[in-house]
Design a protein around this motif. Structure first.
Motif: not given
Length: 306
Positions: A33-40, A47-49, A264-269, A273-276
């Motif tokens: 649920a947290m990841v799904a919320k972040l994707s929207l 910070q956070p991005p 990994f590239d989307e998150f850390f490079q 965060w929303p797209v990843s």
């Protein structure tokens, strides 16, 4: 006669039933649920991005207005950028081929383990599980020393005279297949062994008495009865192989495109965060499909067996 269960026994039995559901809620549904919320949400240089679209701490007041803040732009972006769907397709292709190779190697191995004398089976089972006693990362690193041009494999082939110059295996798709098959082969062998070991040998004896050859009996009796083990082993290999990150990063080259590396590239490079998160949600939805198909086939099998 046994009396009615006491209130304490009823509480204990209900608690026992709810433990796995609570575990699933805390360690799967809540993070999802947290990841799904972040994707929207929308990305931001902060910070956070990202810009949160919904705060659970605000309560449920005016929830409809808050839900309207969600944006599906990240999912639209994924469909428009060929990098992501190519990564999905490449990951599915590598996972399917790796699963087939694991089945090709693992079925004879499991069949042989199930047919040896019983006093040998625990030893063989321990040899299959033994690699898990070593760190997964160390085992993958070991293949770098085996597959590189001056590695053990090329030196051995040169010594045999099979090749005239070292082969380029490391940093190719072949090395990724080797690493995945080696790493996940026990996940294919163990369910197959558990299935084959339980099969009734008198069925094969009856088939031989009726004039069926060993090979025909194998294909008509052993393989169909081991179908559930094949499906279970294939899922245990396919699901983690789709999202594999360590093996393609260490053994694959720049042309080895897998969704785990993109994630990994989307998150850390890129720190998007929303797209990843949207990439992770779609990946999870893709993996749910074979699990649902497996559960449906298992349900049909149980109904047919009644």
């Amino acid at each position: 006669m046994t009396g009615a269960p006491t209130p304490l026994q009823r509480i204990v039995s209900r608690a026992t039933i709810w433990v796995p559901y609570l575990w699933l809620l805390l360690l799967f549904l809540a993070p999802f649920a947290m990841v799904a919320k972040l994707s929207l949400s929308e990305p931001a240089i902060a910070q956070p991005p990202y810009i949160p679209a919904f705060f659970f701490s605000d309560g449920l007041a005016d929830i409809w207005a808050k839900l309207q803040q969600f944006s599906f732009a990240n999912y639209v972006f994924i469909t428009q950028d060929s990098l992501y769907w190519k990564a999905y397709l490449s990951s599915l292709q590598i996972a399917v081929i790796s699963t087939f190779l694991c089945l090709l190697v693992g079925y004879p191995l499991a069949y042989g383990m199930a047919r040896v004398p019983r006093n040998w089976r625990p030893t063989l089972l321990m040899l299959v599980v033994l690699p898990f006693w070593t760190s997964f990362l160390i085992r993958v690193y070991a293949w770098i020393g085996i597959l590189k041009k001056e590695g053990l494999l090329n030196q051995f082939l040169l010594w045999l005279g099979v090749i005239g110059e070292p082969l380029t295996i490391l940093n190719t798709s072949t090395a990724v297949y080797v690493g995945i098959v080696y790493s996940y082969l026990p996940f294919m062998v163990l369910p197959l062994y558990a299935n084959l070991e339980r099969q009734d040998p008198t069925l094969l004896e009856a088939a031989n008495d009726l004039g069926c050859t060993r090979m025909a009996a194998f294909w008509k009796i052993t393989v169909p009865l081991s179908f559930s083990g094949i499906v279970a082993g294939s899922l245990l290999v396919f699901i983690p192989a789709v999202g594999e990150f360590v093996i393609p990063s260490l053994l694959g080259g720049s042309d080895t495109l897998m969704i785990g590396r993109v994630l990994f590239d989307e998150f850390f490079q890129n720190r998007d965060w929303p797209v990843s998160s949207a990439v992770a949600v779609i990946l999870l939805l893709i993996l749910i499909v074979p699990i649902m198909l497996f559960q449906r086939s298992e349900a049909r099998g149980r109904e047919a067996g009644r």
